[in-house]
Write a protein that holds these residues in place. Sequence first.
Motif, PDB file in Angstrom:
ATOM      1  N   HIS A  21       2.091   3.683  -4.644  1.00  0.00           N
ATOM      2  CA  HIS A  21       1.624   3.228  -3.334  1.00  0.00           C
ATOM      3  C   HIS A  21       0.205   3.739  -3.075  1.00  0.00           C
ATOM      4  N   GLU A  55       6.456  -2.047  -1.239  1.00  0.00           N
ATOM      5  CA  GLU A  55       5.871  -3.028  -2.147  1.00  0.00           C
ATOM      6  C   GLU A  55       6.917  -3.950  -2.760  1.00  0.00           C
ATOM      7  N   SER A 102       6.247   6.466  -5.621  1.00  0.00           N
ATOM      8  CA  SER A 102       5.426   6.504  -4.413  1.00  0.00           C
ATOM      9  C   SER A 102       3.964   6.816  -4.720  1.00  0.00           C
ATOM     10  N   GLU A 107       3.089  -4.087   5.325  1.00  0.00           N
ATOM     11  CA  GLU A 107       4.013  -3.775   4.236  1.00  0.00           C
ATOM     12  C   GLU A 107       5.121  -4.818   4.168  1.00  0.00           C
TER      13      GLU A 107
END
Length: 393
Positions: free
Chosen positions: A43, A265, A40, A288
């Motif tokens: 991200h 993703e 994460s 997203e």
Amino acid sequence: MKALTWHGKGDIRCDTVPDPRIEDDRDVVIKVTACAICGSDLHLMGGFMPTMEHGDILGHETMGEVMEVGRGAASKLKVGDRVVVPFTMSCGECRQCKWGNWSVCERTNPNGKLQAETFGYPLSGLFGFSHITGGYAGGQAEYLRVPFADVGPLVIPNGLEDEQVLFLSDIFPTAYQAAENCNIQPGDTVAIWGCGPVGVLAIKSCFLLGAERVIAIDTVPERLALARQAGAETIDFGDEEIQERIMEMTGGKGPDSVIEAVGMESHGADTIAQKVSSAVMSATVSMERPFAINQAILACRPGGTVSMPGVYAGPVGPFALGILMNKGLTLKTGQTHMLRYMKPLLDRIEKGEIDPSFIISHRSVSLEDGPALYETFRDKADACTKVVFKPHG
């Protein structure tokens, strides 16, 4: 001190920043003995998370030695304690904490009003994960201030190495909660999208909870190899049509539950339309990509469970809501309720039932290696599956 900091999309730096200090009676300051890059965090690196600011200190997988203790935390911790710090913060006093919903604590996010504009309510504060989640400094640093330390940190007994317990800070409990959300019954088959660190530990967790089979989907050779090492059967989505292969492997019955451990993703690979839309959406930060969750929803048998630990921050592209509804699927989501799982999973590690350190591929004693290792992890280069730093050697 040295710390890894965010300066824009794709721009991670090792900076010299002020040392943390006690700011509240419930704080402690720890010397970071081990920290890691989480999926994460990528991200953030990719610019997908709003409200990041230049110089924000990254990182939420952290452990270390207690150096200073606020008066309010002294009932639980003392100088010299080894602790793992959960990535979420919990006050222990609000109604959500009392209900055991630790990740949606009502009091630990000082920017809760800002978060409520998006989510309707304030949620738990998070380390190193943007200002919408509190603006707290992260733990990819030499030292870390830990708020609400009388509630969160877990004291680690002697005899366990940092690498064995570091992932109690996030990805092991996250993987275990994802597996627990599947309501696994004897004989069940679970399919998992994503063989990154959470996905691989979810494989292990599914077997700990009694699954008979786990099918894991990815396309990175090193990740697929780790999945097989963890006991899963694997599908390379770059070579095979996922739904067709899953139906073949399960005799047309499908998995009883599915776990989406990819998040915002993911990339479409089954059809030309998915490939084109994946490429378009890759260039659009505001939208997203739900390819993995849509594939998981399609694959799950009717009446089954979809568990979603993969991180999303906002609106997604076309979502298979109609399939979810018509198949009678149960969808379970959420940030991890860390304090439900940290101590029980520590017990499993102490008993030798699991050693999560097998996922580590890259180690460094210098945070100055951080920017390059972020890129290595992002690009899945050099067989990189997990990066751990030991800032003090």
